[in-house]
Design a protein around this motif. Structure first.
Motif, PDB file in Angstrom:
ATOM      1  N   GLU A 313      27.404  -4.827   7.704  1.00 16.75           N
ATOM      2  CA  GLU A 313      26.402  -5.741   7.147  1.00 16.75           C
ATOM      3  C   GLU A 313      25.136  -5.015   6.684  1.00 16.75           C
ATOM      4  O   GLU A 313      24.224  -5.645   6.152  1.00 16.75           O
ATOM      5  N   ALA A 314      25.068  -3.712   6.919  1.00 12.17           N
ATOM      6  CA  ALA A 314      23.805  -2.992   6.681  1.00 12.17           C
ATOM      7  C   ALA A 314      23.302  -3.147   5.241  1.00 12.17           C
ATOM      8  O   ALA A 314      22.117  -3.377   5.016  1.00 12.17           O
ATOM      9  N   ASP A 315      24.211  -3.059   4.266  1.00 17.91           N
ATOM     10  CA  ASP A 315      23.780  -3.134   2.868  1.00 17.91           C
ATOM     11  C   ASP A 315      23.081  -4.459   2.570  1.00 17.91           C
ATOM     12  O   ASP A 315      21.994  -4.494   1.988  1.00 17.91           O
ATOM     13  N   VAL A 316      23.716  -5.552   2.967  1.00 14.15           N
ATOM     14  CA  VAL A 316      23.144  -6.856   2.631  1.00 14.15           C
ATOM     15  C   VAL A 316      21.880  -7.117   3.458  1.00 14.15           C
ATOM     16  O   VAL A 316      20.914  -7.706   2.970  1.00 14.15           O
ATOM     17  N   LEU A 317      21.855  -6.610   4.687  1.00 11.01           N
ATOM     18  CA  LEU A 317      20.649  -6.785   5.504  1.00 11.01           C
ATOM     19  C   LEU A 317      19.474  -6.014   4.900  1.00 11.01           C
ATOM     20  O   LEU A 317      18.333  -6.484   4.920  1.00 11.01           O
ATOM     21  N   ALA A 318      19.769  -4.840   4.362  1.00 11.44           N
ATOM     22  CA  ALA A 318      18.706  -4.052   3.733  1.00 11.44           C
ATOM     23  C   ALA A 318      18.191  -4.768   2.484  1.00 11.44           C
ATOM     24  O   ALA A 318      16.982  -4.785   2.213  1.00 11.44           O
ATOM     25  N   SER A 319      19.111  -5.373   1.735  1.00  7.73           N
ATOM     26  CA  SER A 319      18.679  -6.147   0.566  1.00  7.73           C
ATOM     27  C   SER A 319      17.806  -7.322   0.997  1.00  7.73           C
ATOM     28  O   SER A 319      16.787  -7.617   0.368  1.00  7.73           O
ATOM     29  N   CYS A 320      18.203  -7.999   2.079  1.00  6.29           N
ATOM     30  CA  CYS A 320      17.400  -9.110   2.608  1.00  6.29           C
ATOM     31  C   CYS A 320      16.009  -8.614   3.012  1.00  6.29           C
ATOM     32  O   CYS A 320      14.993  -9.261   2.745  1.00  6.29           O
ATOM     33  N   ALA A 321      15.975  -7.441   3.646  1.00 11.91           N
ATOM     34  CA  ALA A 321      14.698  -6.888   4.116  1.00 11.91           C
ATOM     35  C   ALA A 321      13.781  -6.571   2.938  1.00 11.91           C
ATOM     36  O   ALA A 321      12.593  -6.892   2.953  1.00 11.91           O
ATOM     37  N   LYS A 322      14.348  -5.946   1.907  1.00  8.93           N
ATOM     38  CA  LYS A 322      13.522  -5.590   0.747  1.00  8.93           C
ATOM     39  C   LYS A 322      13.027  -6.847   0.040  1.00  8.93           C
ATOM     40  O   LYS A 322      11.858  -6.944  -0.328  1.00  8.93           O
ATOM     41  N   LEU A 323      13.915  -7.806  -0.134  1.00  5.78           N
ATOM     42  CA  LEU A 323      13.541  -9.055  -0.801  1.00  5.78           C
ATOM     43  C   LEU A 323      12.433  -9.765  -0.016  1.00  5.78           C
ATOM     44  O   LEU A 323      11.411 -10.157  -0.576  1.00  5.78           O
ATOM     45  N   PHE A 324      12.662  -9.900   1.284  1.00  8.34           N
ATOM     46  CA  PHE A 324      11.690 -10.618   2.111  1.00  8.34           C
ATOM     47  C   PHE A 324      10.343  -9.895   2.131  1.00  8.34           C
ATOM     48  O   PHE A 324       9.294 -10.490   1.862  1.00  8.34           O
TER      49      PHE A 324
ATOM     50  N   ALA B 288      20.938 -17.148  -1.744  1.00  8.48           N
ATOM     51  CA  ALA B 288      20.349 -15.898  -1.248  1.00  8.48           C
ATOM     52  C   ALA B 288      19.169 -16.188  -0.325  1.00  8.48           C
ATOM     53  O   ALA B 288      19.025 -15.566   0.728  1.00  8.48           O
ATOM     54  N   ASP B 289      18.334 -17.139  -0.718  1.00  6.52           N
ATOM     55  CA  ASP B 289      17.181 -17.474   0.127  1.00  6.52           C
ATOM     56  C   ASP B 289      17.630 -17.997   1.488  1.00  6.52           C
ATOM     57  O   ASP B 289      17.009 -17.705   2.512  1.00  6.52           O
ATOM     58  N   MET B 290      18.702 -18.778   1.501  1.00  4.59           N
ATOM     59  CA  MET B 290      19.222 -19.281   2.772  1.00  4.59           C
ATOM     60  C   MET B 290      19.684 -18.132   3.657  1.00  4.59           C
ATOM     61  O   MET B 290      19.443 -18.115   4.859  1.00  4.59           O
ATOM     62  N   LYS B 291      20.362 -17.165   3.035  1.00  4.69           N
ATOM     63  CA  LYS B 291      20.854 -16.011   3.791  1.00  4.69           C
ATOM     64  C   LYS B 291      19.682 -15.212   4.387  1.00  4.69           C
ATOM     65  O   LYS B 291      19.703 -14.830   5.556  1.00  4.69           O
ATOM     66  N   VAL B 292      18.650 -14.981   3.589  1.00  3.82           N
ATOM     67  CA  VAL B 292      17.492 -14.232   4.085  1.00  3.82           C
ATOM     68  C   VAL B 292      16.842 -14.993   5.242  1.00  3.82           C
ATOM     69  O   VAL B 292      16.499 -14.414   6.280  1.00  3.82           O
ATOM     70  N   PHE B 293      16.696 -16.303   5.056  1.00  6.92           N
ATOM     71  CA  PHE B 293      16.109 -17.123   6.129  1.00  6.92           C
ATOM     72  C   PHE B 293      16.917 -16.977   7.411  1.00  6.92           C
ATOM     73  O   PHE B 293      16.358 -16.777   8.499  1.00  6.92           O
TER      74      PHE B 293
END
Lengths: 386, 382
Positions: A313-324, B288-293
């Motif tokens: 999951e690291a890739d998508v988690l890193a994308s989430c981190a950068k986006l957030f 995507a926003d749901m996933k980040v949340f």
């Protein structure tokens, strides 16, 4: 389950923070305002200072990189001076990190000591006028001539280009083979004939970090990264995936710096007989800054830990981190500007500088829009119907 | 630093998820429409052992750690169990039974915990009053000592489970001049003369939990029913916050996971203009926003839970972040889920509609988002 940093990591965090507040932060404003030539000298000196103290090499091991350490060092550096972090990251992660991950032993031996001590500076040249995230859209090419790869093309926005000693350049070596096997990363030394660095590009923020275009005109490269042609796109994707952690470090670092000065201002500034932080409009903004920094940092550390442990999951988690974190930082500087009001709008203040610096986190190495698209595909693909 | 769950925890989550999806969730739509507490849902949760999770085996529980309790809440929410039924569980297990377990005498524990852990008895906690919410120390309910008994008077409101409870943990002040130092917790059983409940409220969401006032009119209880000692009520009330910031939020995380699955599935199936709506960026970006949340809320909630498992003092900043983020952003994301479904999302038969209504509670119950920001800003201004 244990969400806390180890005592060694806490110590590292304190040490890098102390180093940066003594050596890097005091020069952040000067770095931005100096004339170009002085800027580059100051930045080189910042990198040398970080290198001498061992911070450029922190997290680099013989077999790879510890991204948790890279994140912690990165956040602290970005907090002290975002431009210095961007320059440092281009040299020690985008360039040296790529060599660390994909280079041959000879390439590592030749390049890493200089880059990780700050004696030499590296850069990664991949984007072009018409190609950013869509890397297959580049037009730079390489052709082999008597065992030497000769590069031609123009890379438009290259961090560190005005002062770099070593470039990694993405180019087609075999266009008909397609992007998955027709592109390679090439090592190019500054002194190579046919390489010219364009005029320094002025930016809205991160003004201390030198940016310029790089033009290659039959320029002889010092070899393909990893010696095997055709790995370029895969290497870039891997680098960008891990690099999202570093971009989150930039954004959280800016967010933390903004929260720090905003809190100090909210305690010092009086209005209607009260500290302005005691008004809910100001106090709640501080609270939201705290929440966003805290969550962004947690997401980034979670992703970094995921890369260290081989989490799928690291890739998508890193994308989430950068986006957030990227979007959090621009919100935070906006709130900070409201708290400082007129005093933040003055040119030359830290608030105004951070306000401009923050935007880069939403843009560089995959915009928020691109990240949303990538993150959503994985979720949507779980339910594909026949 | 270690973010992994044990194999046992993963397996447990999966088992709870399947049970919730197959045995409980199918009952929720109708129960929510009726807007009543469902004993059938309650019994199905009880027979799975959900209510006894955090208690030791000798008191009828299964000795689960807090992370595991959160996994159960997350899994049930993810499975499509409604927020009201999960709120009923939370109020029962954490606010009532666990307070008796933590602060009770051996006698009290023996008398109440096993029956609450099995779900045979239902419990609630009464703190809020018509005139005091977040400012709980200003409560007006009084407890007048008379020999070896106390006479309770006052009205509690918004009390989850009150209309169906067998055991009430209520707070009253033995001496209002002492302010919070006079606040005392009492265990009151159903049927005690002077104890009554109002007609249940009609709520916007979490409708399968029954909520009403608790009215005490010269309600006499023996001193053996004092929980944790006279004047210790404030400490008990504050300790509930720790549970609120992890276990009671975990179903909200679960509901967000449910919504993400539902939206991703629907976006593949639904076609407009000759293409699945998943091909539209406006839909993709909501997903995507749901996933980040979900990822951020998961970290915030489990950080509180794992710290509690390790016996650490609650970090008030981390607790507030968990609450304010799950509450405010969770509601926004639940709204986006309705938007993905368009007109269907506005219809009761689609659970995203219910999750939207249920999700608002996280920004209100157990300390509003505003109070969370107040706590954080005050610490920052110190």
């Amino acid at each position: 389950m244990d969400y806390q940093l180890s005592s060694d990591q806490v110590k590292l965090e304190q040490d890098i923070a102390a180093f940066c507040s003594a050596e890097i932060a005091p020069r952040a404003a000067k770095l931005e305002r100096s004339p170009a030539r002085e800027k580059d000298a100051l930045m080189r000196d910042n990198l040398k200072r970080l290198g001498r103290a061992g911070w450029l090499a922190a997290g680099h091991g013989p077999d790879g990189m510890d991204l948790v350490t890279l994140y912690l060092v990165g956040e602290a550096t970005a907090r002290a001076c975002p431009a210095t972090f961007i320059s440092m990251r281009a040299s020690t992660f985008l360039c040296a990190g790529a060599i660390r991950l994909f280079g041959t032993k000879a390439q590592k031996d030749r390049c890493l000591t200089g880059l990780l001590s700050g004696e030499t500076v590296g850069a990664l040249a991949y984007s072009e006028d018409q190609a950013g995230t869509d890397m297959a859209g580049i037009t730079a090419t390489a052709r082999e001539d008597h065992g030497t790869w000769l590069l031609s093309g123009t890379k438009d926005i290259v961090v560190n280009a005005p002062m770099a000693d070593l470039f990694l350049v993405l180019a087609w070596h075999d266009r008909p083979a397609g992007p998955d096997s027709g592109m390679s990363l090439f090592l190019v030394e500054k002194k190579a004939e046919g390489l010219s660095v364009g005029h320094r590009v002025e930016t809205m923020g991160l003004k201390g970090a030198p940016l310029a275009s790089v033009t290659l005109d039959g320029c002889a490269s010092a070899g393909i990264l990893g010696d095997v042609p055709g790995q370029g796109l895969g290497q870039m994707k891997r680098l960008m995936a891990m690099g999202a952690v570093g971009m989150a470090a930039l954004s959280v670092g800016i967010g933390m710096a903004c929260m720090e000065i905003s809190t100090a201002h909210a305690k010092a500034r009086m209005a209607f007989g009260r500290k302005i932080g005691m008004f809910q409009d100001v106090g709640f903004k501080l609270a939201d800054m705290f929440a966003y920094n805290d969550l962004g940092r947690m997401l980034a550390l979670r992703a970094a830990w995921g890369f260290n442990t081989g989490d799928r999951e690291a890739d998508v988690l890193a994308s989430c981190a950068k986006l957030f974190a990227g979007e959090a930082a621009t919100k935070i500087v906006n709130w900070g500007m409201q708290i400082f009001a007129g005093h933040g709008y003055l040119a030359g203040t830290d608030m105004e500088r951070l306000y401009r610096d923050a935007k880069f986190g939403e843009i560089c190495e995959r915009t928020s829009e691109m990240l949303r698209q990538e993150i959503s595909q994985q979720e949507l693909d779980r339910f594909v119907t026949a | 630093m270690d973010f992994t769950l044990t194999q046992e925890q993963k397996l447990f989550r999966e088992t709870v998820y399947r049970y919730g999806r197959d045995e409980v969730a199918p009952l929720c739509e109708e129960a929510d429409l009726r807007g009543e507490f469902s004993f059938e849902i309650w019994n199905r949760l009880a027979s799975f052992g959900i209510f006894g999770l955090p208690f030791p085996e000798e008191l009828g529980g299964s000795g689960a750690d807090i992370v595991t309790c959160c996994l159960a809440g997350e899994a049930l929410g993810h499975a499509g169990v409604d927020g009201g039924s999960l709120l009923a569980w939370g109020a029962h297990t954490y606010l009532c039974a666990h307070n008796i377990f933590t602060f009770g005498t051996d006698e009290q524990k023996k008398n109440y915990v096993p029956k609450l852990a099995s779900g045979e008895w239902i419990g609630c906690m009464g703190l809020t009053e018509p005139g005091s919410g977040s400012d709980a120390a200003s409560m007006r309910a009084t407890a007048l000592r008379k020999g070896d008994r106390y006479i309770l008077n006052g009205t509690k409101t918004f009390i989850t489970n009150a209309p169906v409870s067998d055991v009430y943990v209520v707070f009253a002040n033995v001496d209002r001049a002492r302010k919070h130092e006079g606040i005392t917790a009492f265990i009151v059983e159903k049927g005690t003369p002077g104890l009554s409940t109002s007609t249940p409220f009609h709520k916007m969401g979490c409708k399968c939990s029954a909520t009403s006032e608790v009215i005490m009119e010269d309600c006499e209880v023996p001193e053996t029913n004092v929980l944790g000692g006279e004047g210790k009520g404030w400490i008990i009330a504050l300790s509930g916050v720790e549970w609120d910031r992890c276990t009671l939020l975990s179903p909200m995380l679960g509901a967000a996971l449910f919504n993400l699955d539902a939206c991703a599935r629907y976006a593949n199936e639904r076609h407009q203009f000759n293409r699945p709506i998943r091909s539209f960026q406006a839909i993709q970006h909501r997903i995507a926003d749901m996933k980040v949340f979900i990822e951020a809320a998961r970290l915030a909630i489990y950080r509180v839970a794992s710290a509690k498992d390790r016996g650490q003092m609650l970090n008030p900043l981390q607790a507030a972040v968990s609450k304010v983020y799950a509450g405010d952003r969770g509601f926004e994301m639940a709204s986006e889920a309705v938007q993905v479904f368009g007109g269907y999302g506005f219809m009761h038969e689609y659970p995203v509609e219910r999750n939207f209504r249920d999700s608002k509670l996280a920004a209100i119950g157990g300390g509003t988002s505003d109070i969370m920001r107040m706590i954080v800003s005050r610490i920052m201004m110190m």
